[in-house]
Scaffold this active site. Structure first.
Site, PDB file in Angstrom:
ATOM      1  N   ASP A 173      26.423  38.745  58.487  1.00 17.85           N
ATOM      2  CA  ASP A 173      25.625  39.528  57.509  1.00 17.85           C
ATOM      3  C   ASP A 173      24.082  37.721  57.807  1.00 17.85           C
ATOM      4  O   ASP A 173      24.698  37.126  58.436  1.00 17.85           O
ATOM      5  CB  ASP A 173      26.112  39.300  56.361  1.00 17.85           C
ATOM      6  CG  ASP A 173      24.616  39.639  55.299  1.00 17.85           C
ATOM      7  OD1 ASP A 173      23.661  40.718  56.295  1.00 17.85           O
ATOM      8  OD2 ASP A 173      25.120  39.785  53.616  1.00 17.85           O
ATOM      9  N   GLU A 193      19.053  38.171  60.600  1.00 15.69           N
ATOM     10  CA  GLU A 193      17.683  38.570  61.051  1.00 15.69           C
ATOM     11  C   GLU A 193      17.288  37.550  62.122  1.00 15.69           C
ATOM     12  O   GLU A 193      16.727  37.532  63.040  1.00 15.69           O
ATOM     13  CB  GLU A 193      17.158  38.546  59.791  1.00 15.69           C
ATOM     14  CG  GLU A 193      17.285  40.206  59.778  1.00 15.69           C
ATOM     15  CD  GLU A 193      18.267  39.949  58.876  1.00 15.69           C
ATOM     16  OE1 GLU A 193      19.006  39.191  58.364  1.00 15.69           O
ATOM     17  OE2 GLU A 193      19.250  41.370  58.727  1.00 15.69           O
ATOM     18  N   ASP A 204      20.777  46.553  53.258  1.00 24.32           N
ATOM     19  CA  ASP A 204      20.467  46.223  51.156  1.00 24.32           C
ATOM     20  C   ASP A 204      19.398  48.424  50.581  1.00 24.32           C
ATOM     21  O   ASP A 204      18.803  47.948  50.351  1.00 24.32           O
ATOM     22  CB  ASP A 204      19.385  45.326  50.813  1.00 24.32           C
ATOM     23  CG  ASP A 204      21.028  44.405  50.976  1.00 24.32           C
ATOM     24  OD1 ASP A 204      21.788  44.327  51.981  1.00 24.32           O
ATOM     25  OD2 ASP A 204      20.307  43.183  50.657  1.00 24.32           O
TER      26      ASP A 204
END
Ligand code: GLC
Length: 851
Positions: A455, A458, A533
């Protein structure tokens, strides 16, 4: 006001230290930028420049008029599979990789030609040479293969692509490619009736036309809204569908870029990047399936996941401490709601330090996991990319010693806050770092972890500005050196690769399961993704369908939203409708955010709980069908979840249809996406269809109105299909599978069933079995013929046939032997019978039945 609210919620969630670091982070970033020459913010005009840069990024003005273009063609020559076109100001390399696949690359004066790409799985040498011809005509130079013509107009140099059979234009450069400083731009034509799909994860409907999109992997800071752009995972690959013919185009450039799909000018698609190569691949169909197949050859085939990964997953931020995880697991088994996997979000760690366990909350992780294994669960812990900057933390010290973290140009380490506070970021573009990272999983695997969830990759750095590493941060780029402006968009991809390769090395012979939030083209070679999300709203439920569909068209078919929604409290009706949809999403995981109401399938009591159970059971019943669709995808790039136009590309009514989809070849799913709805229109494309639940027959090319009370998800099966199924289990592998059920939908067609051990890599050495079913119907006589290949011997011995949509049978046989033990289910209009595993089944129906 918003900032205050944010501050309080941060304080509540992350504690004082992290929140303070988040607050000072923009100042620290600005300082580093000024010091190290980040082109975005610099020196005395810092704030003005930042503001301008942000505005430019949102607005993206076109390249200035003095941008350079290649100019007129001077000459051309052939080098192997490449035609080199020399123009006044640049050279263009057109490489023929396959009859329907070309690469176009611009080489500016003084620029070295570099084809390296993290997206591409196959080197030029791995494509068998194809024949092509070159002809100089009045309209330019035609480079032709049997399936595609690239025409190079000479004054100025402009490329266009044509079908050699009817000479019609597929697409072509509208304006000459151009560059200005490091920035490059390229414009292509869009036909009036053209639809554009793809571009990765975009929170919009199916068709991309009419908007401009940014390609820069980003965390939207909490949760995204429909229309938020960019999100975590961007892929500059699109599929154009025009004149009922399909082509694909991939801008192989990882820099921050923008794709305007007919927003500025309706007939033009413009790609503009802040740097990097001007390199694109053109893939021609005209069938969409051909484009998808080529795309999967170019960027790599999906890894076949372990079978358990197709089951139901339960997650939350976070199930903690350990007894809560045990209680959760026990609830599933007590409630008899099937579940294979529990995900452990960040609270299992000690202060969010990756590869550690919290000593009080999870004092005995190996014991916990072994107990969960005993109950049939798999466990997937989360690992973020940021490594806490903490001199008492072994992973941090080891990383510094091995020089794995990203640095500024002067060699000092970049650091910034994420969940644990200040963090370092491994440089996953360095092969040595990837090896180091892969080795870190040893302890988690030794404790029994079955897969890994990556996670924040990015990568996200908390702050109020551009929330990632500055462009100037250095990357190894496979030894060639680069900066974050180029490496940013592949950071998540390379992290997932490092994780998957690490797991594969640590557990040889076993399939890996890696889930990642961020990625780039080619992720399917290593891992799968979930869609970040989202929010517990009906809008998000509806939005997830075109989002999954477009990801699948980009090669990332193994995906899914947080079922029930991540942010916000999920209402009972929404959760039930979302679980119904979730059954038919490739990744079926219920996950929700910290502080939200519980979202497990039983929390809302009856009638929801029983309906939720029934649908999760349906997922388990259909596992062999799902597994076969995964295998098909791994073979040919055909996504499991498909927009209808993938099969009916000539049917314009399917081109923008984004509230229903095909799952596999046989099933059409039409979820309910609005509160209170208990009926909906469903468009059935040409052909004959059966209602999954009632066996009612419909003739397609029509919209039908379907009743759908809360316990009913509209599902239709295509005539001529066989849908394989198993007895429902509480988890995959609960007991040996003793029976294979074949749901038969009378008509003409072919179906396939793929089987292997679902766990190891033995299938790569031939330990699989593929069963082809051929269905025929002639005057009430239905025949099902079977052919097999492969050596795998499945466990089941018993076969059950369920023939749907029939009212009476006169005779039934298996390999000529009469089948007598059959019975009707009146409500379903279906015939059920036990049978041996025969080569040929025949059913003679009362003539009125199958007209
Ligand atoms: C990110 C992830 C989310 C996770 C959370 C805490 O927001 O997208 O899934 O629960 O971080 O780890």
């Amino acid at each position: 006001m918003n900032n205050m609210r944010r501050l309080f919620s941060s304080l509540r969630m992350f504690g004082l230290a992290t929140t303070l670091q988040m607050a000072v982070s923009p100042l620290r970033k600005a300082y580093h930028s000024a010091r190290f020459g980040n082109p975005v913010v610099h020196g005395p005009t810092l704030w003005l420049a930042t503001w301008r840069a942000l505005r430019a990024r949102n607005g993206w003005s076109p390249l200035p008029t003095d941008a350079v273009q290649p100019g007129a063609v001077r000459s051309h020559e052939v080098h192997g599979q490449t035609v080199i076109v020399t123009c006044e100001h640049a050279t263009i390399h057109i490489t023929i990789l396959a009859e329907d696949l070309l690469r176009v690359q611009l080489q500016r004066p003084g620029e070295a030609l570099d084809h390296f790409s993290y997206a591409i799985a196959r080197t030029d040498e791995q494509w068998p040479p194809v024949a092509f011809s070159i002809r100089r005509g009045e309209e330019g130079i035609d480079i032709a293969t049997a399936r595609l013509v690239c025409r190079v107009a000479t004054t100025p140099c402009l490329l266009s692509f044509h079908d050699p059979h009817d000479h019609r234009l597929i697409t072509g450069e509208r304006k000459a490619t151009a560059w200005h400083g490091a920035a490059i731009a390229c414009s292509l034509q869009l036909a009036d009736d053209e639809h554009v799909y793809g571009l990765g994860e975009k929170a919009f409907g199916l068709d991309r036309r009419g908007r401009a999109y940014t390609m820069w992997n980003s965390d939207p800071n909490g949760a995204y809204a429909p229309g938020t752009d960019p999100l975590y995972l961007n892929i500059p690959f699109y599929i154009g569908l025009n004149n009922r013919r399909a082509y694909g185009l991939f801008f192989d450039n990882t820099y921050r870029s923008r794709i305007d799909v007919g927003a500025q000018a309706a007939d033009t698609l413009t790609f503009q990047a802040e740097g990097g190569p001007l390199r694109y691949y053109l893939l021609y169909g005209p069938r969409l399936a051909t484009v998808l197949e080529r795309w999967s050859e170019l960027t790599g085939h999906m890894r076949l996941p372990p079978l358990w990964a197709l089951g139901y997953h339960q997650s939350r931020w976070s199930y903690t401490p350990d007894h809560r995880v045990r209680e959760l697991a026990a609830q599933f088994r007590q409630q008899r709601i099937p579940c294979d996997t529990i995900h452990l979000d960040i609270h299992y760690m000690d202060g969010y330090r990756c590869f550690t366990w919290h000593p009080r909350r999870f004092p005995d992780p190996a014991g916990l996991i072994s107990q969960l294994h005993g109950w049939g669960f798999k466990v997937v812990p989360l690992i973020d990319c940021g490594i806490k900057n903490d001199c008492s933390y072994a992973v941090c010290n080891d990383g510094i010693a091995h020089k794995v973290f990203c640095t500024y140009p002067d060699g000092t380490l970049f650091h910034g806050p994420v969940w644990p506070g200040d963090c370092y970021f491994p440089d996953f573009t360095n092969p040595a770092t990837r090896d180091w990272w892969g080795r870190q999983y040893r302890s988690l695997l030794n404790m029994g972890a079955d897969g890994i969830w990556n996670d924040m990759n990015e990568p996200t750095v908390f702050g109020w500005g551009a929330d990632t590493l500055p462009d100037c941060v250095r990357h190894d780029w496979e030894g060639n050196g680069s900066n974050h402006a180029q490496a940013h968009n592949v950071y998540g991809l390379q992290m997932a690769r490092a994780t998957a390769d690490g797991l594969a090395a640590l557990r040889p012979g076993r399939r890996t399961f890696v889930i990642t939030r961020s990625a780039w083209a080619g992720l399917q070679r290593y891992a799968m993704n979930w869609m970040g999300d989202n929010v517990s709203t009906w809008e998000h439920l509806r939005l997830s369908i075109p989002m999954m569909a477009n990801l699948g068209l980009c090669g990332l078919a193994f995906t899914g939203p947080d079922c029930g929604g991540f942010a916000g409290d999920c209402q009972p009706e929404l959760l039930t409708r979302w679980i119904q949809l979730g059954v038919f999403t490739p990744f079926f995981r219920n996950h929700s955010a910290l502080g939200t109401a519980d979202q497990e399938p039983w929390v809302h009591g009856e009638p929801y709980q029983s309906i939720n159970r029934r649908y999760i059971e349906l997922r388990y019943h259909l596992l062999p069908y799902f597994y076969t669709t995964f295998w098909q995808c791994a073979q040919s790039g055909m996504p499991m979840l498909r927009p209808l136009f993938v099969h009916w590309q000539e049917d314009e009514r399917t081109h923008s249809l984004d509230d229903e989809f095909m799952f596999g070849d046989a099933l059409l799913i039409a979820p309910i996406g609005r509160p209170g709805d208990n009926q909906r229109p469903v468009y059935l494309p040409a052909g004959v269809w059966y209602d999954w639940w009632t066996g009612q027959r419909y003739t397609g090319a029509h919209t039908v109105e379907v009743q759908a009370p809360l316990d009913h998800l509209p599902i239709f099966a295509r005539a001529g299909s066989v849908v394989p199924a198993w007895p429902v289990m509480q988890y995959t592998g609960e007991r040996p599978i003793d029976r294979l059920t074949l749901h038969v939908f009378p008509g003409e067609g072919q179906s396939v069933l793929y089987e292997d051990d679902g766990e190891t890599l033995a299938y790569q050495d031939g330990a699989f079995r593929i069963t082809h079913f051929n269905l025929n119907i002639d005057q009430g006589l239905l025949t099902i013929e079977r052919q097999e290949e492969g050596s795998f011997v499945p466990m089941w011995a018993d076969v059950e046939l369920i023939v749907h949509g029939v009212d009476g049978v006169e005779t039934a046989s298996a390999d000529g032997q009469a089948l007598t033990a059959w019975q009707y289910e009146e409500a379903m209009h279906s015939l059920h019978c036990r049978a041996p595993w025969a080569q040929k089944y025949t059913f003679l129906f009362t003539p009125s039945v199958l007209q």
